[in-house]
Each structure stands twice: as structure tokens, then as C-alpha cells.
Design an enzyme around this catalytic site. Structure first.
Site, PDB file in Angstrom:
ATOM      1  CE1 TYR A 288      51.607  71.509  44.466  1.00 47.49           C
ATOM      2  CE2 TYR A 288      51.416  73.863  44.023  1.00 47.49           C
ATOM      3  CZ  TYR A 288      51.784  72.595  43.622  1.00 47.49           C
ATOM      4  OH  TYR A 288      52.343  72.409  42.381  1.00 47.49           O
TER       5      TYR A 288
ATOM      6  CD  GLN B  73      57.635  73.168  34.062  1.00 45.04           C
ATOM      7  OE1 GLN B  73      56.440  73.430  34.029  1.00 45.04           O
ATOM      8  NE2 GLN B  73      58.101  71.980  34.372  1.00 45.04           N
TER       9      GLN B  73
ATOM     10  CB  THR C 246      61.228  70.820  35.229  1.00 40.58           C
ATOM     11  OG1 THR C 246      60.896  72.210  35.287  1.00 40.58           O
ATOM     12  CG2 THR C 246      61.430  70.306  36.643  1.00 40.58           C
TER      13      THR C 246
ATOM     14  NE  ARG D 277      56.603  67.535  46.021  1.00 43.68           N
ATOM     15  CZ  ARG D 277      56.451  67.957  44.774  1.00 43.68           C
ATOM     16  NH1 ARG D 277      55.295  68.463  44.383  1.00 43.68           N
ATOM     17  NH2 ARG D 277      57.438  67.855  43.911  1.00 43.68           N
TER      18      ARG D 277
ATOM     19  CG  HIS E  20      60.910  70.680  42.083  1.00 40.68           C
ATOM     20  ND1 HIS E  20      61.005  70.487  40.728  1.00 40.68           N
ATOM     21  CD2 HIS E  20      59.591  70.817  42.340  1.00 40.68           C
ATOM     22  CE1 HIS E  20      59.796  70.492  40.195  1.00 40.68           C
ATOM     23  NE2 HIS E  20      58.923  70.705  41.156  1.00 40.68           N
TER      24      HIS E  20
ATOM     25  NE  ARG F  43      56.333  71.505  45.849  1.00 40.17           N
ATOM     26  CZ  ARG F  43      55.238  71.277  46.575  1.00 40.17           C
ATOM     27  NH1 ARG F  43      55.199  71.653  47.846  1.00 40.17           N
ATOM     28  NH2 ARG F  43      54.187  70.695  46.040  1.00 40.17           N
TER      29      ARG F  43
END
Length: 387
Positions: free
Chosen positions: A25, A128, A156, A165, A276, A279
Site C-alpha cells: 500500500y 487533511q 486534497t 493501484r 498523490h 497513486r
């Protein structure tokens, strides 16, 4: 204690101690992972200009980020699932950042809640938030951050939909994680990690369960996650979020000068040049290539930070010389956290600080605030000249 002289040393220990699904991850990008790789490798294209016979005594890496004093221009970036890399991971990372004198930013998708981190630290941290459809949840999140005395909110803006992913899909890493016999077997080999997780009550998404409508347990989280991210996001919606939060605001996920100027117009105090961590959109420019055109476009209208790919103090120095007022690290501190808990996060910061301080001196500067582009040799066309 092994001799640790670089971030890569922490990464090797981290890989041995943390279950594969959580290592993957952290250490992966979307699709072919081109952008993930180039975020780091593109720093190697920039060379430093060595100077000699200059007074290098009495150096300082102290500066400010959004008006806050910091021991060096580095912040710990928001990373989801940090509490699965090491038990109570968000708390331990926040404590290490506080003691070192750099900002810590908590992710909405953290295991430990806003309240958990606030209770276990003594200085304000940053919060965030994602751009979600649910106004009640968003307002509640901002209110909880304010109650916890968070000193900045970070929105974000590059996650309207999820980049694919491959490793996460194959490992069943979702919200909540889908455990398989293979992943369970791997976890059983990580004894130290497992004993730590048994010690804590914090094993789920503390900012969401019990706060989002209808999310009361792991089974209901996946539906909420799939439905909550706002694919119709626009700058007017971001203005609505600005009204929900009256403190310092940072917008994270800017990769184009036009978007940087839009961020100025909505009243943000800073932006983070970020893809990011590679990602989201694979095949996008690395953050370090995108940085200078954005700095040039906004001038002194807004403070510009950068994340994605920073693994050393030299990376911090190069980004600072190209105009960044702050450099956010994610993977670099997660390696330390997974390797050795709070002490590992502290070690990652110590490594980066030593590299920054030494490299700054060898380029002829005693104060990070005087560093400029003159210390660099940047290849022609590095940040532009695209057809």
C-alpha cells in the site's frame, strides 16, 4: 540497533516487519507506476553546485511554513492507514513530528481519530480532508478539527475518483481491507507487528465510523466510501469548503499552473504541488518537474509546497532551491514508523535533517532561507519545452 545512515536503511527494516499488504500500500503507484518511480528518480537529474572557502559555521535550517516556525522546511504528509503500519501509528508519528519541530498532517482515512491524536499530543497539528459530497460529514469534520485546535486544514483535490493501484487490488487492500488466507498467513509471520496490534483498541477508521451517516461497522464502510467521493467537484464547491473552515487552508494536489491560480482565487494560504505520490494519474509529470512553472505562475500570491518522491535532505534542498517553501514527506517517515515506531519516525527526520544541513553547507549557504536556484544545475527542458 542497526546503523541507519539513510532512508533506504529504514525501508529495508520496514519491509521485514510489516505485512505485505500494508507494505505494498505504501510502496506502490497506479497502473505501470511510471510517475511513482519518476517522482524520486527525477531528483537525480538535478545537480548541486559545490562551493568552497566560504564560511559554513553557525548554520540554520529553521524557517516558517504558513506562518508557523519549523526546524526545517519539512512536514509529515497525510497518509491513510498509518495505524496499520504500526499500532497507534498516527499518534506516534504526530509525537515524533512535534518533538522534532515539524508539522504533522492527519489523514481523514487514519486509523486513530482526530481526538485520539489531539489527546496524545500537546501542539496543534494539521487536518487533511477529502472533497466529499456529504455536507454534514464535511462540516462535522472541520468542526472536530477546530475543536481539536488543528492549526490548518488541508483539502486534497486530486481524488475525485481512485486511480487503479494493481497491488492494492491483488492484496485486497480496500476500505475496509479484505483479508484472504494468503494475507492472514503473511500477517502471522510478522510477530512484532501483530503483538503491537493486539495492544491497541485502534484498528479501524476513527474519523469515519460513528461519524458518517450509516457507517457503524466495517461492512458499511465500503458502500459509504464508494458513494462519497465527489466526481462533480469544481472550484465553486471548494469555495463552499472554504466557508466551512475559517483557519489557514492548504490545497493539496496541484500539478498545473492554471489550477494553482484557481487555488489563489478561493482564498487558500498555500498549495502543495503533488501527484498523490504517483497513486492517481500514472504518466503525469513528477512533482519536482511540475514545481518551478507553478512557482513562476503564482509569484508571491500564495505559498508553494511540494510532496511526492522526497526521500532525502538533498531532495528537500533541491526543491527549496526551486522555490518550495515546504517539502512534505510520506513514505520516508512511514518506513521509519513501520521499522521502529515513534523512534523510527524520529530517525527518518534526523537523517533528512543531517543530509539537508550538510548539503546546504557544501553549496555555500548557512541559512535555508538564503538558498536559491543558483546552487543548482538543472538540465535544459527539465520543466518544460513540451510539444
Amino acid at each position: 540497533m542497526p546503523v541507519i545512515t539513510e532512508i533506504e536503511d529504514l525501508k529495508r527494516i520496514y519491509r521485514r516487519r510489516v505485512p505485505k499488504m500494508f507494505y505494498d500500500y505504501c510502496e506502490s503507484g497506479s497502473w505501470s507506476e511510471q510517475t511513482f518511480r519518476e517522482n524520486s528518480s527525477d531528483f537525480d537529474e538535478i545537480y548541486l553546485r559545490q562551493r568552497v572557502a566560504l564560511d559554513m559555521a553557525g548554520r540554520s535550517t529553521k524557517t516558517q511554513m504558513i506562518g508557523q516556525d519549523v526546524s526545517m522546511p519539512v512536514a509529515l504528509a497525510p497518509v491513510g492507514l498509518t495505524g496499520m503500519q504500526h499500532y497507534d501509528g498516527e499518534i506516534k508519528a504526530a509525537r515524533a513530528a512535534e518533538k522534532f519541530g515539524v508539522p504533522y498532517c492527519l489523514s481523514t482515512m487514519s486509523i486513530c481519530s482526530i481526538e485520539d491524536v489531539a489527546t496524545n499530543t500537546s501542539k496543534p497539528f494539521w487536518m487533511q480532508v477529502y472533497t466529499l459530497k456529504d455536507n454534514d460529514f464535511m462540516q462535522n469534520l472541520f468542526d472536530r478539527a477546530k475543536e481539536a485546535k488543528c492549526s490548518a486544514a488541508v483539502i486534497t483535490v486530486d481524488l475525485q475518483l481512485l486511480g487503479q493501484r494493481h497491488k492494492d487490488l491483488k492484496n485486497g487492500l480496500s476500505a475496509p481491507p479484505k483479508l484472504t488466507p494468503k494475507s492472514i498467513a503473511n500477517m502471522m509471520t510478522k510477530v512484532q507487528w501483530g503483538l503491537g496490534m493486539l495492544k491497541t483498541k485502534r484498528r479501524f477508521f476513527g474519523n469515519i465510523v460513528g461519524h458518517a451517516k450509516g457507517v457503524t461497522d466495517p461492512s458499511s464502510l465500503s458502500t459509504w466510501t464508494a458513494e462519497s467521493f465527489d466526481q462533480s467537484l469544481n472550484w465553486d464547491r471548494i469555495r463552499e469548503f472554504r466557508k466551512m473552515w475559517d483557519g489557514p487552508l492548504i490545497i493539496k494536489g496541484i500539478m498545473d499552473p492554471r489550477d494553482a491560480l484557481e487555488a489563489c482565487n478561493v482564498g487558500a494560504d498555500a498549495i502543495v504541488v503533488s501527484n498523490h505520490g504517483g497513486r492517481q494519474l500514472d504518466g503525469a509529470l513528477s512533482s519536482i518537474r511540475a514545481l518551478e512553472p507553478i512557482v513562476d505562475a503564482v509569484g508571491d500570491k500564495i505559498e508553494v509546497h511540494i510532496d511526492s518522491g522526497i526521500r532525502s535532505g538533498q531532495d528537500v534542498l533541491k526543491a527549496t532551491a526551486l522555490g518550495a517553501k515546504g517539502c512534505w514527506i510520506g513514505r520516508a517517515y512511514v518506513y521509519g514508523l513501520g521499522a521502529m515506531g515513534e523512534a523510527g519516525v524520529t530517525k527518518s527526520l534526523e537523517v533528512i535533517h543531517k543530509e539537508l544541513d550538510t548539503s546546504m553547507a557544501l553549496t555555500g549557504h548557512r541559512d535555508i532561507k538564503t538558498v536559491d536556484r543558483d546552487i543548482l544545475m538543472v538540465p535544459k527542458g527539465f520543466t518544460g519545452d513540451w510539444s
